[in-house]
Motif scaffolding. Structure first.
Motif, PDB file in Angstrom:
ATOM      1  N   ARG A 166       0.555   2.495   9.903  1.00  0.00           N
ATOM      2  CA  ARG A 166      -0.443   1.427   9.723  1.00  0.00           C
ATOM      3  C   ARG A 166      -0.819   1.276   8.248  1.00  0.00           C
ATOM      4  NH1 ARG A 166      -6.549   1.138  12.167  1.00  0.00           N
ATOM      5  NH2 ARG A 166      -6.690  -1.127  12.419  1.00  0.00           N
ATOM      6  N   PHE A 167      -0.920   2.396   7.539  1.00  0.00           N
ATOM      7  CA  PHE A 167      -1.183   2.343   6.096  1.00  0.00           C
ATOM      8  C   PHE A 167       0.002   1.740   5.347  1.00  0.00           C
ATOM      9  CE2 PHE A 167      -4.465   5.400   7.253  1.00  0.00           C
ATOM     10  CZ  PHE A 167      -5.507   5.044   6.405  1.00  0.00           C
ATOM     11  N   VAL A 168       1.209   2.060   5.779  1.00  0.00           N
ATOM     12  CA  VAL A 168       2.409   1.479   5.161  1.00  0.00           C
ATOM     13  C   VAL A 168       2.360  -0.044   5.258  1.00  0.00           C
ATOM     14  CG1 VAL A 168       4.921   1.228   5.375  1.00  0.00           C
ATOM     15  CG2 VAL A 168       3.877   3.497   5.510  1.00  0.00           C
ATOM     16  N   LEU A 169       2.015  -0.547   6.427  1.00  0.00           N
ATOM     17  CA  LEU A 169       1.988  -1.993   6.662  1.00  0.00           C
ATOM     18  C   LEU A 169       0.875  -2.688   5.883  1.00  0.00           C
ATOM     19  CD1 LEU A 169       2.616  -1.920  10.511  1.00  0.00           C
ATOM     20  CD2 LEU A 169       4.243  -2.643   8.752  1.00  0.00           C
ATOM     21  N   GLN A 170      -0.137  -1.946   5.470  1.00  0.00           N
ATOM     22  CA  GLN A 170      -1.220  -2.536   4.682  1.00  0.00           C
ATOM     23  C   GLN A 170      -0.817  -2.762   3.229  1.00  0.00           C
ATOM     24  OE1 GLN A 170      -4.502   0.146   5.344  1.00  0.00           O
ATOM     25  NE2 GLN A 170      -4.826  -0.538   7.450  1.00  0.00           N
ATOM     26  N   ASN A 171       0.325  -2.193   2.836  1.00  0.00           N
ATOM     27  CA  ASN A 171       0.849  -2.409   1.488  1.00  0.00           C
ATOM     28  C   ASN A 171       1.881  -3.538   1.544  1.00  0.00           C
ATOM     29  OD1 ASN A 171       2.950  -1.969  -0.723  1.00  0.00           O
ATOM     30  ND2 ASN A 171       1.336  -0.600  -1.391  1.00  0.00           N
ATOM     31  N   PRO A 172       1.625  -4.670   0.903  1.00  0.00           N
ATOM     32  CA  PRO A 172       2.528  -5.826   1.016  1.00  0.00           C
ATOM     33  C   PRO A 172       3.971  -5.530   0.610  1.00  0.00           C
ATOM     34  CG  PRO A 172       0.458  -6.484   0.007  1.00  0.00           C
ATOM     35  CD  PRO A 172       0.435  -4.976   0.095  1.00  0.00           C
ATOM     36  N   LEU A 173       4.149  -4.748  -0.451  1.00  0.00           N
ATOM     37  CA  LEU A 173       5.506  -4.432  -0.892  1.00  0.00           C
ATOM     38  C   LEU A 173       6.234  -3.584   0.147  1.00  0.00           C
ATOM     39  CD1 LEU A 173       7.831  -4.360  -2.900  1.00  0.00           C
ATOM     40  CD2 LEU A 173       6.704  -2.438  -4.052  1.00  0.00           C
ATOM     41  N   LEU A 174       5.584  -2.548   0.642  1.00  0.00           N
ATOM     42  CA  LEU A 174       6.221  -1.683   1.630  1.00  0.00           C
ATOM     43  C   LEU A 174       6.483  -2.433   2.931  1.00  0.00           C
ATOM     44  CD1 LEU A 174       4.397   1.742   1.127  1.00  0.00           C
ATOM     45  CD2 LEU A 174       6.602   0.983   0.213  1.00  0.00           C
ATOM     46  N   LYS A 175       5.561  -3.301   3.322  1.00  0.00           N
ATOM     47  CA  LYS A 175       5.760  -4.091   4.535  1.00  0.00           C
ATOM     48  C   LYS A 175       7.003  -4.961   4.396  1.00  0.00           C
ATOM     49  CE  LYS A 175       3.409  -7.187   7.761  1.00  0.00           C
ATOM     50  NZ  LYS A 175       2.172  -7.946   8.059  1.00  0.00           N
ATOM     51  N   LYS A 176       7.193  -5.529   3.218  1.00  0.00           N
ATOM     52  CA  LYS A 176       8.378  -6.359   2.966  1.00  0.00           C
ATOM     53  C   LYS A 176       9.645  -5.516   2.995  1.00  0.00           C
ATOM     54  CE  LYS A 176      10.538  -9.342  -0.502  1.00  0.00           C
ATOM     55  NZ  LYS A 176      10.418  -9.914  -1.872  1.00  0.00           N
ATOM     56  N   ILE A 177       9.595  -4.355   2.352  1.00  0.00           N
ATOM     57  CA  ILE A 177      10.778  -3.508   2.268  1.00  0.00           C
ATOM     58  C   ILE A 177      11.227  -3.037   3.647  1.00  0.00           C
ATOM     59  CG2 ILE A 177      11.624  -1.253   1.483  1.00  0.00           C
ATOM     60  CD1 ILE A 177       9.983  -1.677  -1.079  1.00  0.00           C
ATOM     61  N   VAL A 178      10.308  -2.516   4.458  1.00  0.00           N
ATOM     62  CA  VAL A 178      10.706  -1.944   5.753  1.00  0.00           C
ATOM     63  C   VAL A 178      11.226  -3.003   6.719  1.00  0.00           C
ATOM     64  CG1 VAL A 178       9.170   0.040   5.544  1.00  0.00           C
ATOM     65  CG2 VAL A 178       8.368  -2.023   6.739  1.00  0.00           C
ATOM     66  N   SER A 179      10.901  -4.279   6.472  1.00  0.00           N
ATOM     67  CA  SER A 179      11.382  -5.352   7.346  1.00  0.00           C
ATOM     68  C   SER A 179      12.700  -5.953   6.861  1.00  0.00           C
ATOM     69  CB  SER A 179      10.326  -6.458   7.449  1.00  0.00           C
ATOM     70  OG  SER A 179      10.165  -7.123   6.208  1.00  0.00           O
ATOM     71  N   THR A 180      13.186  -5.500   5.714  1.00  0.00           N
ATOM     72  CA  THR A 180      14.432  -6.022   5.146  1.00  0.00           C
ATOM     73  C   THR A 180      15.637  -5.452   5.890  1.00  0.00           C
ATOM     74  OG1 THR A 180      13.405  -6.231   2.961  1.00  0.00           O
ATOM     75  CG2 THR A 180      15.811  -6.189   3.041  1.00  0.00           C
ATOM     76  N   LYS A 181      16.528  -6.332   6.296  1.00  0.00           N
ATOM     77  CA  LYS A 181      17.720  -5.887   7.027  1.00  0.00           C
ATOM     78  C   LYS A 181      18.772  -5.327   6.068  1.00  0.00           C
ATOM     79  CE  LYS A 181      17.250  -9.204  10.825  1.00  0.00           C
ATOM     80  NZ  LYS A 181      17.870 -10.378  11.507  1.00  0.00           N
ATOM     81  N   GLU A 182      19.103  -6.113   5.069  1.00  0.00           N
ATOM     82  CA  GLU A 182      20.131  -5.711   4.108  1.00  0.00           C
ATOM     83  C   GLU A 182      19.775  -6.239   2.728  1.00  0.00           C
ATOM     84  OE1 GLU A 182      24.430  -5.749   5.846  1.00  0.00           O
ATOM     85  OE2 GLU A 182      23.398  -7.423   6.807  1.00  0.00           O
TER      86      GLU A 182
END
Length: 264
Positions: A166-182
């Motif tokens: 939940r803390f990871v998802l609160q960081n916009p950069l990390l949220k973007k990174i973890v949702s990146t496929k390739e």
């Protein structure tokens, strides 16, 4: 005049009881409503378990407490065990690109680059991870390494993992990174290219999954922390010690959105 404090009211998830939860091989599992913070499901949620590479969520959070994403770091040491981003000693890479290598490919080399360049090295980086866990009020987790190797005092719980996520998802950069496929990232000289592919197979399925972190070791078994969103309802799942982390996570996600109702 000062503006009044605005309190965001989130709908409360209610178990309808219409659908039974799936049977799991996982040793431990948890589901968290991302908005309200309510635990929707649990199986041995407080059991201390090996984290495998899910520890890298904390590696990423700790790194961004210290570094600017555009800061340039030098790869100093490598570890041939586990997944790799593909670094070589001496290469210079931005923190942002190292985070892609850490969270998509689960690169142990990326984790080492982030920790080696910390003031005081890996020892102080680990200490900072512990302090951050305290600030986050995560009480049943203790990490002894930044990569996820099986060690005696390296443990977490599925309940703690969904909170960390939940803390990871609160960081916009990390949220973007973890949702990146390739993605393909480079070193700062643009002489080396690192093609990275997210290990989470569920990102390629049409079920609203956007991350977060996989893990596997012999002791930990198959592990997966995922974030899923459907009809503006957001959940975080952790499946640990599973024999089918993707299939069981998929079953849990399907069950939650069929069974729960969100009410004000």
């Amino acid at each position: 005049l000062p503006l009044p404090n605005v309190v965001t009211v989130h709908p409360y998830p209610k178990d309808s009881g219409k659908v039974r939860p799936p049977e799991l091989t996982a040793t431990s599992a948890a589901i968290l409503d991302a908005d309200s913070g309510v635990l929707l499901y649990g199986k041995n949620v407080n059991l201390k378990i090996k984290p495998a590479s899910t520890v890298k969520m904390m590696t990423a959070l700790t790194a961004l407490d210290y570094y600017d994403p555009q800061q340039i770091l030098t790869s100093k040491t490598l570890d041939k065990e586990g997944a790799q981003m593909g670094l070589k000693i001496g290469e210079k890479v931005t923190v942002k690109n190292l985070l892609y290598g850490l969270l998509l490919n689960s690169g142990s080399d990326a984790a080492l680059a982030l920790a080696d360049n910390y003031n005081g090295g890996i020892v102080q980086f680990l200490s900072a991870m512990g302090e951050r866990l305290k600030k986050m009020n995560i009480k049943n987790t203790h990490f002894t390494n930044i990569i996820g190797y099986d060690e005696e005092n390296n443990y977490t719980t599925s309940k703690d993992l969904v909170q960390i996520a939940r803390f990871v998802l609160q960081n916009p950069l990390l949220k973007k990174i973890v949702s990146t496929k390739e993605i393909v990232v480079t070193d700062t000289d643009v002489t080396r290219w690192y093609p990275l592919k997210n290990i989470n197979e569920l990102l390629w399925k049409d079920m609203g999954v956007y991350g977060i972190k996989t893990g596997w070791t012999e002791e930990a078994g198959e592990c997966l922390v995922s974030y899923s969103e459907q009809n503006n309802r957001k959940i975080i799942t952790a499946v640990m010690g599973s024999k089918d982390r993707f299939g069981e996570t998929e079953s849990l996600i399907s069950w939650v959105f069929k069974n729960f109702e969100w009410i004000y």
